[in-house]
Design a protein around this motif. Structure first.
Motif, PDB file in Angstrom:
ATOM      1  N   LYS A 251       0.839  -1.204   0.000  1.00  0.00           N
ATOM      2  CA  LYS A 251       0.000   0.000   0.000  1.00  0.00           C
ATOM      3  C   LYS A 251       0.876   1.256   0.000  1.00  0.00           C
ATOM      4  O   LYS A 251       1.881   1.313   0.700  1.00  0.00           O
ATOM      5  N   ALA A 252       0.444   2.238  -0.778  1.00  0.00           N
ATOM      6  CA  ALA A 252       1.125   3.533  -0.820  1.00  0.00           C
ATOM      7  C   ALA A 252       0.313   4.558  -0.038  1.00  0.00           C
ATOM      8  O   ALA A 252      -0.909   4.663  -0.206  1.00  0.00           O
ATOM      9  N   ILE A 253       1.006   5.296   0.839  1.00  0.00           N
ATOM     10  CA  ILE A 253       0.394   6.367   1.623  1.00  0.00           C
ATOM     11  C   ILE A 253       0.666   7.687   0.909  1.00  0.00           C
ATOM     12  O   ILE A 253       1.817   8.021   0.615  1.00  0.00           O
ATOM     13  N   LYS A 254      -0.398   8.447   0.659  1.00  0.00           N
ATOM     14  CA  LYS A 254      -0.245   9.726  -0.043  1.00  0.00           C
ATOM     15  C   LYS A 254      -0.770  10.852   0.854  1.00  0.00           C
ATOM     16  O   LYS A 254      -1.893  11.327   0.701  1.00  0.00           O
ATOM     17  N   LEU A 255       0.076  11.245   1.788  1.00  0.00           N
ATOM     18  CA  LEU A 255      -0.333  12.250   2.767  1.00  0.00           C
ATOM     19  C   LEU A 255      -0.638  13.593   2.118  1.00  0.00           C
ATOM     20  O   LEU A 255      -1.484  14.349   2.595  1.00  0.00           O
ATOM     21  N   ASN A 256       0.041  13.888   1.004  1.00  0.00           N
ATOM     22  CA  ASN A 256      -0.197  15.172   0.340  1.00  0.00           C
ATOM     23  C   ASN A 256      -1.638  15.310  -0.152  1.00  0.00           C
ATOM     24  O   ASN A 256      -2.141  16.424  -0.302  1.00  0.00           O
ATOM     25  N   VAL A 257      -2.291  14.164  -0.416  1.00  0.00           N
ATOM     26  CA  VAL A 257      -3.712  14.198  -0.792  1.00  0.00           C
ATOM     27  C   VAL A 257      -4.532  14.837   0.333  1.00  0.00           C
ATOM     28  O   VAL A 257      -5.395  15.698   0.091  1.00  0.00           O
ATOM     29  N   GLU A 341       7.021   7.464  10.157  1.00  0.00           N
ATOM     30  CA  GLU A 341       7.495   6.120   9.805  1.00  0.00           C
ATOM     31  C   GLU A 341       6.304   5.272   9.370  1.00  0.00           C
ATOM     32  O   GLU A 341       5.262   5.243  10.052  1.00  0.00           O
ATOM     33  N   ALA A 342       6.456   4.573   8.250  1.00  0.00           N
ATOM     34  CA  ALA A 342       5.378   3.709   7.760  1.00  0.00           C
ATOM     35  C   ALA A 342       5.414   2.354   8.462  1.00  0.00           C
ATOM     36  O   ALA A 342       6.485   1.844   8.812  1.00  0.00           O
ATOM     37  N   LEU A 343       4.250   1.787   8.655  1.00  0.00           N
ATOM     38  CA  LEU A 343       4.162   0.397   9.096  1.00  0.00           C
ATOM     39  C   LEU A 343       4.725  -0.517   8.022  1.00  0.00           C
ATOM     40  O   LEU A 343       4.721  -0.174   6.831  1.00  0.00           O
ATOM     41  N   LYS A 344       5.171  -1.690   8.436  1.00  0.00           N
ATOM     42  CA  LYS A 344       5.620  -2.689   7.472  1.00  0.00           C
ATOM     43  C   LYS A 344       4.464  -2.992   6.516  1.00  0.00           C
ATOM     44  O   LYS A 344       3.328  -3.190   6.944  1.00  0.00           O
ATOM     45  N   GLY A 345       4.762  -2.988   5.223  1.00  0.00           N
ATOM     46  CA  GLY A 345       3.736  -3.211   4.218  1.00  0.00           C
ATOM     47  C   GLY A 345       3.239  -1.929   3.567  1.00  0.00           C
ATOM     48  O   GLY A 345       2.501  -1.972   2.582  1.00  0.00           O
ATOM     49  N   TYR A 346       3.659  -0.777   4.113  1.00  0.00           N
ATOM     50  CA  TYR A 346       3.260   0.528   3.589  1.00  0.00           C
ATOM     51  C   TYR A 346       4.519   1.335   3.220  1.00  0.00           C
ATOM     52  O   TYR A 346       5.594   1.109   3.774  1.00  0.00           O
ATOM     53  N   TYR A 347       4.346   2.283   2.321  1.00  0.00           N
ATOM     54  CA  TYR A 347       5.401   3.280   2.104  1.00  0.00           C
ATOM     55  C   TYR A 347       4.776   4.574   1.601  1.00  0.00           C
ATOM     56  O   TYR A 347       3.597   4.621   1.274  1.00  0.00           O
ATOM     57  N   PHE A 348       5.567   5.652   1.568  1.00  0.00           N
ATOM     58  CA  PHE A 348       5.047   6.981   1.272  1.00  0.00           C
ATOM     59  C   PHE A 348       5.306   7.387  -0.176  1.00  0.00           C
ATOM     60  O   PHE A 348       6.413   7.234  -0.690  1.00  0.00           O
ATOM     61  N   SER A 349       4.271   7.905  -0.791  1.00  0.00           N
ATOM     62  CA  SER A 349       4.365   8.505  -2.125  1.00  0.00           C
ATOM     63  C   SER A 349       4.109  10.000  -1.987  1.00  0.00           C
ATOM     64  O   SER A 349       3.338  10.428  -1.122  1.00  0.00           O
ATOM     65  N   GLU A 350       4.729  10.800  -2.848  1.00  0.00           N
ATOM     66  CA  GLU A 350       4.502  12.244  -2.822  1.00  0.00           C
ATOM     67  C   GLU A 350       3.317  12.668  -3.690  1.00  0.00           C
ATOM     68  O   GLU A 350       3.006  13.852  -3.786  1.00  0.00           O
ATOM     69  N   ALA A 351       2.660  11.701  -4.334  1.00  0.00           N
ATOM     70  CA  ALA A 351       1.564  12.021  -5.249  1.00  0.00           C
ATOM     71  C   ALA A 351       0.455  12.791  -4.544  1.00  0.00           C
ATOM     72  O   ALA A 351       0.217  12.633  -3.344  1.00  0.00           O
ATOM     73  N   ILE A 352      -0.239  13.618  -5.302  1.00  0.00           N
ATOM     74  CA  ILE A 352      -1.273  14.497  -4.750  1.00  0.00           C
ATOM     75  C   ILE A 352      -2.661  14.105  -5.262  1.00  0.00           C
ATOM     76  O   ILE A 352      -3.671  14.449  -4.661  1.00  0.00           O
ATOM     77  N   THR A 353      -2.721  13.357  -6.356  1.00  0.00           N
ATOM     78  CA  THR A 353      -4.008  12.920  -6.898  1.00  0.00           C
ATOM     79  C   THR A 353      -4.374  11.544  -6.345  1.00  0.00           C
ATOM     80  O   THR A 353      -3.522  10.813  -5.845  1.00  0.00           O
ATOM     81  N   HIS A 355      -6.415   8.721  -3.906  1.00  0.00           N
ATOM     82  CA  HIS A 355      -6.837   8.543  -2.520  1.00  0.00           C
ATOM     83  C   HIS A 355      -5.634   8.554  -1.581  1.00  0.00           C
ATOM     84  O   HIS A 355      -4.495   8.330  -1.996  1.00  0.00           O
ATOM     85  N   TYR A 356      -5.904   8.779  -0.298  1.00  0.00           N
ATOM     86  CA  TYR A 356      -4.840   8.765   0.712  1.00  0.00           C
ATOM     87  C   TYR A 356      -4.099   7.432   0.728  1.00  0.00           C
ATOM     88  O   TYR A 356      -2.871   7.400   0.794  1.00  0.00           O
ATOM     89  N   LEU A 357      -4.831   6.331   0.640  1.00  0.00           N
ATOM     90  CA  LEU A 357      -4.221   4.996   0.591  1.00  0.00           C
ATOM     91  C   LEU A 357      -4.533   4.364  -0.744  1.00  0.00           C
ATOM     92  O   LEU A 357      -5.684   4.368  -1.200  1.00  0.00           O
ATOM     93  N   GLU A 358      -3.518   3.806  -1.389  1.00  0.00           N
ATOM     94  CA  GLU A 358      -3.693   3.140  -2.676  1.00  0.00           C
ATOM     95  C   GLU A 358      -3.098   1.739  -2.605  1.00  0.00           C
ATOM     96  O   GLU A 358      -1.967   1.559  -2.125  1.00  0.00           O
ATOM     97  N   ASP A 359      -3.852   0.749  -3.062  1.00  0.00           N
ATOM     98  CA  ASP A 359      -3.290  -0.594  -3.218  1.00  0.00           C
ATOM     99  C   ASP A 359      -2.299  -0.586  -4.367  1.00  0.00           C
ATOM    100  O   ASP A 359      -2.541   0.049  -5.410  1.00  0.00           O
TER     101      ASP A 359
END
Length: 436
Positions: A251-257, A341-353, A355-359
């Motif tokens: 899963k990708a975390i997109k906090l900028n969204v 810090e991301a949980l195991k299985g997640y990481y951060f993307s800088e994308a802005i478009t 959803h907040y979480l993307e499979d």
């Protein structure tokens, strides 16, 4: 120091993990190398554990906040491809290769990060054309040693297929072998990224990653053979190391969204940033959060409130939040407001478009939008260590170091060459050395 080596060869196998050690022990060239080597398979990386800060640490013995390379790329909100910390000028203070050159040693570096425009005798820096009007060969020539690079490209350029792996590492290997035979540098730094690439796009334990480790075994063997053919093997110390490990993610975390939704940054429908008060800068497994104006207390309070909300639900993928002061104590950038810090299985993307979480889908990975494995996580995560192996002149045989840190490698390499690299955050691992 009568047992000091005349030649030091440092081979960085990017993304080599402590978990790979049982595999290395069974491969012919690593097995032979380890027969007389001293090593640690429990090397603590740095925070954030990404390639450019790691390699700056290896040659300085400093933490990121102290050597200045606090991430791979710059804070350039909205840029599809931000610029990297390619140039030597971004490192604060001296380096192993600077001091070697000052001591009259011949130096060489092949795709070693943060060496563009460095004072290295034979320099093929890691840098790529990051503008539409740039040409890769010209960019490399302008930032390294022109005649040396032209020579290597003339002999081996046919092997390379742009920046694609494993062809890129095959080109670097042939150039390394030729450099050892023809130039005999006293300090040689070489960086191979095949394994890192395969883990990113196929997963940590994928067949592609295991095949890359086997190719690295061949590369190690070729380099040692070149030292023997050049007649300098007995006067050499060979270091084989990793810079960080990696973890699989889905899963990708997109906090900028969310920052955009809360009015803390503005962007158009294509994700082009127009303005920002707060920005989440990815380090893959971790991320910095910056406030544009340090006096903007309202923005700081708003992002703290957002993070407090996200931390209430584990499914949001954030394991830990550090204040800027706490991040600085780990050695990370002391200019951030928060570090997450991301949980195991997640990481951060800088994308802005989106959803907040993307499979992470297979098609996304093929298009290099996301990856299957990454690094940048806290070096204190379980099963996330890297490796340091050393053999040859000046190295005690068969010493096992239970635990060491990436910040110890610079002082250890400097001590091996009889050099001083100034104030460091680590210490020389004297237990490995046999210099008297």
């Amino acid at each position: 120091m009568k047992n000091k080596p005349n030649f030091l060869i440092v081979i960085s196998f990017d993304c080599l993990s402590g978990l790979d050690f049982p595999v290395l022990e069974q491969l012919p060239n690593f097995k032979e190398f380890l027969h007389k080597a001293s090593y640690s398979k429990n090397v603590e990386s740095i925070y954030p554990s990404v390639t450019y800060p790691c390699h700056a640490t290896i040659v300085t013995g400093k933490l990121p906040k102290n050597h200045g390379i606090i991430n791979n790329t710059f804070i350039q909100p909205g840029w599809e491809s931000p610029d990297w910390y390619w140039e030597r000028k971004y490192i604060k203070g001296t380096t192993l290769y600077d001091e070697a050159k000052k001591a009259g040693m011949k130096t060489a570096a092949l795709l070693w990060p943060v060496t563009a425009k460095a004072d290295i005798d034979y320099n093929m820096p890691e840098i790529f054309a990051n503008r539409r009007w740039h040409n890769q060969i010209l960019v490399s020539l302008m930032n390294g040693t022109p005649m040396y690079q032209l020579e290597m490209n003339k002999k081996f350029g046919h092997i390379r297929k742009g920046l694609n792996q494993p062809a890129l590492d095959d080109f670097v290997l042939e150039s390394t072998v030729q450099t050892i035979k023809d130039k005999k540098p006293n300090l040689l730094l070489v960086h191979f990224t095949d394994l890192d690439t395969q883990r990113h796009y196929h997963g940590f334990s994928s067949k592609e990653a295991m095949d890359a480790i086997k190719r690295h075994d061949d590369r190690l063997g070729r380099i040692i053979s070149a030292l023997k053919e050049a007649g300098i093997f007995e006067e050499s110390a060979v270091i084989a190391l990793g810079d960080h490990s990696a973890l699989d993610e889905s899963k990708a975390i997109k906090l900028n969204v969310l920052l955009q939704k809360r009015g803390l940054l503005t962007a158009d429908e294509k994700g082009n940033v127009k303005d920002w008060r707060v920005y989440c800068k990815s380090c893959d497994g971790s991320a910095y959060i910056y406030v544009k104006d340090e006096r903007d207390d309202e923005a700081k309070a708003a992002v703290k409130q957002l993070l407090d909300e996200l931390m209430k639900e584990r499914e949001n993928g954030i394991e830990n939040v550090l204040t800027g002061e706490e991040a600085a104590k780990t050695g990370a950038d002391d200019n951030c407001v928060f570090m997450i810090e991301a949980l195991k299985g997640y990481y951060f993307s800088e994308a802005i478009t989106g959803h907040y979480l993307e499979d992470i889908r297979e098609q996304d990975v093929k298009e290099k939008i996301y990856t299957y494995a990454c690094h940048g996580y806290s070096p204190w995560k379980p099963d996330y260590q890297t490796i340091f192996m050393a053999s040859g002149k000046g190295i005690k045989p068969n010493k096992v170091i239970d635990h060491m840190r990436l910040i110890d490698e610079g002082p250890t390499l400097a001590r091996l060459l009889g050099l001083e690299i100034g104030e460091v955050d680590g210490r020389p691992i004297e237990e490995l050395l046999d210099l008297e």
